[in-house]
Structures are given as structure tokens and as C-alpha cells.
Design a protein around this motif. Structure first.
Motif, PDB file in Angstrom:
ATOM      1  N   MET A  93       6.526  -7.827   5.387  1.00 44.98           N
ATOM      2  CA  MET A  93       6.001  -8.016   6.998  1.00 44.98           C
ATOM      3  C   MET A  93       5.083  -6.736   7.215  1.00 44.98           C
ATOM      4  SD  MET A  93       9.271  -9.761   8.795  1.00 44.98           S
ATOM      5  CE  MET A  93       9.964 -11.377   8.418  1.00 44.98           C
ATOM      6  N   VAL A  94       5.731  -5.789   6.933  1.00 45.85           N
ATOM      7  CA  VAL A  94       5.114  -4.464   7.476  1.00 45.85           C
ATOM      8  C   VAL A  94       3.807  -4.151   6.695  1.00 45.85           C
ATOM      9  CG1 VAL A  94       5.173  -1.749   7.288  1.00 45.85           C
ATOM     10  CG2 VAL A  94       7.040  -3.156   8.144  1.00 45.85           C
ATOM     11  N   HIS A  95       3.708  -4.900   5.185  1.00 46.70           N
ATOM     12  CA  HIS A  95       2.625  -4.644   4.664  1.00 46.70           C
ATOM     13  C   HIS A  95       1.687  -5.641   5.364  1.00 46.70           C
ATOM     14  CE1 HIS A  95      -0.423  -6.339   1.548  1.00 46.70           C
ATOM     15  NE2 HIS A  95      -0.287  -5.111   1.217  1.00 46.70           N
ATOM     16  N   ASP A  96       1.764  -6.859   5.454  1.00 48.87           N
ATOM     17  CA  ASP A  96       0.791  -7.747   6.051  1.00 48.87           C
ATOM     18  C   ASP A  96       0.387  -7.181   7.500  1.00 48.87           C
ATOM     19  OD1 ASP A  96       0.890  -9.078   3.772  1.00 48.87           O
ATOM     20  OD2 ASP A  96       2.236 -10.570   4.468  1.00 48.87           O
ATOM     21  N   GLY A  97       1.275  -6.840   8.527  1.00 48.16           N
ATOM     22  CA  GLY A  97       1.225  -6.231   9.667  1.00 48.16           C
ATOM     23  C   GLY A  97       0.292  -5.025   9.665  1.00 48.16           C
ATOM     24  N   THR A  98       0.540  -4.155   8.677  1.00 42.46           N
ATOM     25  CA  THR A  98      -0.358  -2.984   8.652  1.00 42.46           C
ATOM     26  C   THR A  98      -1.824  -3.248   8.145  1.00 42.46           C
ATOM     27  OG1 THR A  98       1.330  -1.705   8.169  1.00 42.46           O
ATOM     28  CG2 THR A  98      -0.478  -0.775   7.706  1.00 42.46           C
ATOM     29  N   LEU A  99      -1.907  -4.207   7.264  1.00 47.64           N
ATOM     30  CA  LEU A  99      -3.190  -4.671   7.017  1.00 47.64           C
ATOM     31  C   LEU A  99      -3.846  -5.178   8.220  1.00 47.64           C
ATOM     32  CD1 LEU A  99      -4.502  -4.513   4.221  1.00 47.64           C
ATOM     33  CD2 LEU A  99      -3.766  -6.589   3.537  1.00 47.64           C
ATOM     34  N   LEU A 100      -3.414  -6.194   8.867  1.00 48.35           N
ATOM     35  CA  LEU A 100      -4.019  -6.773  10.029  1.00 48.35           C
ATOM     36  C   LEU A 100      -4.238  -5.801  10.989  1.00 48.35           C
ATOM     37  CD1 LEU A 100      -4.222  -9.789  11.351  1.00 48.35           C
ATOM     38  CD2 LEU A 100      -2.289  -9.049  12.680  1.00 48.35           C
ATOM     39  N   ALA A 101      -3.652  -4.751  11.301  1.00 44.69           N
ATOM     40  CA  ALA A 101      -3.821  -3.673  12.006  1.00 44.69           C
ATOM     41  C   ALA A 101      -5.032  -2.953  11.514  1.00 44.69           C
ATOM     42  CB  ALA A 101      -2.764  -2.679  12.268  1.00 44.69           C
ATOM     43  N   CYS A 102      -5.217  -2.476  10.085  1.00 41.82           N
ATOM     44  CA  CYS A 102      -6.475  -1.876   9.533  1.00 41.82           C
ATOM     45  C   CYS A 102      -7.365  -2.723   9.964  1.00 41.82           C
ATOM     46  CB  CYS A 102      -6.060  -1.735   8.043  1.00 41.82           C
ATOM     47  SG  CYS A 102      -4.853  -0.579   7.732  1.00 41.82           S
ATOM     48  N   GLY A 103      -7.493  -4.186   9.881  1.00 43.07           N
ATOM     49  CA  GLY A 103      -8.717  -5.132   9.958  1.00 43.07           C
ATOM     50  C   GLY A 103      -9.039  -4.933  11.370  1.00 43.07           C
ATOM     51  N   GLU A 104      -8.136  -4.735  12.209  1.00 44.45           N
ATOM     52  CA  GLU A 104      -8.357  -4.809  13.659  1.00 44.45           C
ATOM     53  C   GLU A 104      -9.100  -3.351  14.007  1.00 44.45           C
ATOM     54  OE1 GLU A 104      -5.400  -5.364  16.420  1.00 44.45           O
ATOM     55  OE2 GLU A 104      -6.517  -4.915  18.060  1.00 44.45           O
ATOM     56  N   MET A 105      -8.605  -2.429  13.357  1.00 45.52           N
ATOM     57  CA  MET A 105      -9.120  -1.284  13.709  1.00 45.52           C
ATOM     58  C   MET A 105     -10.406  -0.859  13.110  1.00 45.52           C
ATOM     59  SD  MET A 105      -6.097   1.631  13.738  1.00 45.52           S
ATOM     60  CE  MET A 105      -4.768   1.077  12.492  1.00 45.52           C
TER      61      MET A 105
END
Ligand SMILES: [Zn+2]
Length: 416
Positions: A93-105
Motif C-alpha cells: 500500500m505504501v509503495h502504491d500510495g507513494t507512487l501515486l503521490a510522486c505522480g501527483e507531484m
């Protein structure tokens, strides 16, 4: 690569018709278009603003999974709502959440961020994968959290051609005991790492610290030598003049998080007071569930407007100062010495904004960036000279897949 026909804002100067030429990971030329070297790979910037990438200096990336949870609560009630939910997080979950956040940033022009979270191996993986620059740590509250930084320092510090950095994370005074703080400071020294913590965010935190330890948080941490090395201290909303002068002398980087402080009702950081005292200030969004976005243009807007209204002085801070706080300062705070200015020899971390109707007609780039730009106006974002986001597409992130997985995780966590 050459990006021509842009309004170039280097962080130091504006060129009405400028060009940026990069070679590998570095800036080769930044100046007027006339006289810029040729390059076989040339992009027409169509008159948009080209600027240095934004540095989000305090966030909890994977908290995008909790965006919208616990809205309209104060810090302690909000933490009470979030922390049990966070205990159910898995590394995946943390992996995918971080990836989502990186994409948003990346979509919002952020090229570097300072992260504090949990299941950090998964977070390091995601940041590396996305192509972004990231300085990461676990928000430790005990010795085991501190210890895990040993392995990360070996495995991750300097990974991805220096994109990934490790910092010692300590969540806060109210979530750790004295022994943990001492141990975190010692271990950071031993490993040669900087520190990142939450400091004096709310009045209640300061009062609680006085009750528990007889001193305010700044003095409490100073007793253990925490400020003797590089430090990012998030918030610093409730600090007095003496503490401000002390933190300035120590060269502590204060990560101002205006939206989060407003939303949680924590107060307002005195930016002009801090700058006048000689403090070093960078800027962050904080996590997406206390903001609720990762858009540094919004933070810059608040950074500029809040002091003007509160102090009834429209002259400070200046727009250019706010851009520097959001770019160069954040890079320095995270330990990226050659990032944050578009100058030959510096890393090619840049953002191209659209020639948006809202940025017309182009009198003053710094003013347009701070008062008129929004994350949604970003057309291209590059880190180390590589374009990672362009017109709705990510080079290294399969966003549809990441979104589907994050929706699934939110369902599993019971927050959707
Ligand atoms: Zn935070």
C-alpha cells in the motif's frame, strides 16, 4: 535537449524570450534564446514559463491514500483518526500510495520532496521508480524506528545517481521519549545523516512539552544536541523570539506548511519574522490528508499572501523570495547542493508551464508564478534532464494501474 521560446525564470533572472539547453543530467545553458547552443532534440515552449522544479520540503507521500479522511478536525483529533488507520498499512500500500503521490507531484511541477512515513523500503522503491528526487525517512517514535535507518543509509543513500537521500526521521516530541531522541541524534551523527522532525506545530504541543519536561520543545531538543547537525524542522508555528534567534544561529531549515497549519487550525507561521531573524525557510505541503493536495503553487500563493494580510504590509515577502523558498531553499534543506537554480553546471530539474490564458500577458515571471500559476498549468516536468511528465503522461509511472490499486487499498483500509 533544448527548450526554446520560453519565458525563462532561472531563480535569479528573467529572460522574456529565453532558452534552456541541457546535457545529460545538467544545465548547459540558461539565458536568452538568441545565442543559445543548438540541440537535435528541441522543444517549442510556446511562450510558457520555464522555471526550476519545486521542492516539497515536508510531506508524508503515501498519505494520499487517506485524502479526505478526518477533514475538519484539529491536529490531535485528526491524528487520533489517522494513526489507527495507518497501522493497517502494508508495504504494498505504501509503495502504491507513494507512487501515486510522486505522480501527483510531478504533474504539479515538484521535482524533489522530503518524505516522512512508514514501510520505507517500499517508499524508497516507489520514489526510485518514479524518477523523482526524494529525501526520505521514517517518522520514528522508538529505538526500532531509529535503527531501521542504518540499513536504509547503506542501501538507499545516493541511489539513482544521487536522487535518493536518507535522513534520520523523528516524528515529534509528543510521540517519542527522551531516550529515543538521544538515540536518534547519536545514530544520525554516526551515519552522517541530517534530521527531519515536526517541531512546535501547535500551542498544545508546546504546553504539553513544558508539562512533561519543564521546557519548550526547542530547548528540550537542544539539550540532546539535535540542532548541532543539519535539520529540517517542519512547522515551527509556535516559536518565540529567543527560539527564532537560536534556530537561525543553528542554521535549521524551517519547513513552512501554510495550508496544513491553516486546515488543522494550528496557527500561522510568522514567515517575515523568521526571515528578519535570519532563519532559513523552505516550503512543504505536509501530507495530502491535511492539505488536501500536493500542489506547491498553492503553498507559494499562501506563503506570499498570509504575511501581507496578517502584518498589513503588502511589500513582504516579495514574489521572487517565495519562488526561492519553494525551489532552491528546499533543495539545500534536503542536501541537494547543485539543484534548485537554472544555472550552467546545476542539475537539470525544471518545469515548463503552459502558455495559459491565466498567465498572460507576461509582465513579471516571479509574480505570475506565485500569484497566478497553478499545478494544473504544468506541461512538462524534468529531473536530472529527463522528462518525467508531459501533457498528462508519466514516463515511468503506469498511472491508470496505480490509481486502480490505490482505490483497492482504500477499500481494504476501510476508508473508502
Ligand atoms: Zn507532517
Amino acid at each position: 535537449m533544448k527548450i526554446r521560446n520560453v519565458r525563462l525564470y532561472t531563480g535569479e533572472e528573467e529572460y522574456k524570450r529565453g532558452a534552456l539547453v541541457t546535457e545529460g543530467a545538467y544545465v548547459k545553458y540558461a539565458g536568452p534564446e538568441e545565442g543559445a547552443p543548438e540541440d537535435p532534440e528541441t522543444v517549442d515552449g510556446q511562450g510558457g514559463i520555464l522555471m526550476s522544479g519545486l521542492a516539497n520540503s515536508h510531506t508524508h507521500a503515501a498519505m494520499v491514500l487517506f485524502r479526505g479522511v478526518g477533514s475538519d478536525l484539529g491536529l490531535m483529533d485528526w491524528l487520533g483518526r489517522l494513526m489507527p488507520a495507518e497501522d493497517a498499512l502494508t508495504p504494498e500500500m505504501v509503495h502504491d500510495g507513494t507512487l501515486l503521490a510522486c505522480g501527483e507531484m510531478l504533474k504539479n511541477g515538484v521535482t524533489a520532496f522530503a518524505d516522512m512515513y512508514r514501510h520505507m523500503d517500499a517508499a524508497f522503491e516507489a520514489a526510485l521508480e518514479s524518477g523523482i528526487r526524494a529525501n526520505m525517512n521514517r517518522g520514528s517514535s522508538g529505538r526500532d524506528g531509529v535503527d531501521s535507518h542504518r540499513e536504509w543509509a547503506k542501501r538507499w543513500h545516493g541511489a539513482g545517481d544521487g536522487r535518493i537521500r536518507v535522513t534520520m526521521g523523528l516524528h515529534a516530541e509528543y510521540t517519542s521519549d527522551e531516550d529515543t531522541v538521544r538515540y536518534a541524534v547519536e545514530t544520525a551523527r554516526e551515519l552522517g545523516l541530517g534530521m527531519h522532525l515536526h517541531l512546535s506545530e501547535t500551542e498544545g504541543e508546546v504546553a504539553g512539552c513544558v508539562e512533561r519536561h519543564g521546557v519548550r520543545p526547542v530547548e528540550y531538543f537542544d539539550r540532546m544536541g539535535l540542532f548541532d547537525g543539519p535539520v529540517i524542522a517542519a512547522h515551527c508555528v509556535h516559536i518565540n523570539d529567543e527560539e527564532r534567534a537560536f534556530l537561525a544561529r543553528k542554521g535549521v531549515w524551517m519547513a513552512h506548511c501554510p495550508a496544513s497549519n491553516l486546515k488543522l487550525g494550528s496557527g500561522v507561521f510568522d514567515l517575515v519574522g523568521a526571515l528578519d531573524a535570519g532563519c532559513r525557510v523552505c516550503l512543504g505541503t505536509d501530507g495530502a490528508s491535511s492539505n488536501n493536495g500536493l500542489d506547491m503553487y498553492r503553498e507559494m500563493y499562501l506563503t506570499a499572501l498570509l504575511p501581507k494580510g496578517m502584518r498589513k504590509d503588502p511589500t513582504r515577502p516579495r514574489a521572487g523570495e517565495c519562488v526561492n523558498i519553494a525551489t532552491r531553499h528546499g533543495c539545500l534543506a534536503m542536501g541537494y547542493e547543485d539543484v534548485g537554480l537554472l544555472r550552467p553546471g546545476y542539475r537539470a530539474d525544471w518545469v515548463l508551464l503552459k502558455d495559459d490564458v491565466g498567465l498572460m500577458p507576461g509582465h513579471d515571471a516571479a509574480a505570475d508564478i506565485v500569484y497566478a500559476a497553478q499545478g494544473g498549468m504544468v506541461r512538462m516536468t524534468a529531473v536530472n534532464g529527463r522528462v518525467l511528465y508531459r501533457d498528462g503522461e508519466w514516463a515511468d509511472i503506469d498511472m491508470e494501474r496505480v490509481k486502480a490499486r490505490c482505490r483497492e487499498h482504500a477499500r481494504t483500509l476501510g476508508v473508502l
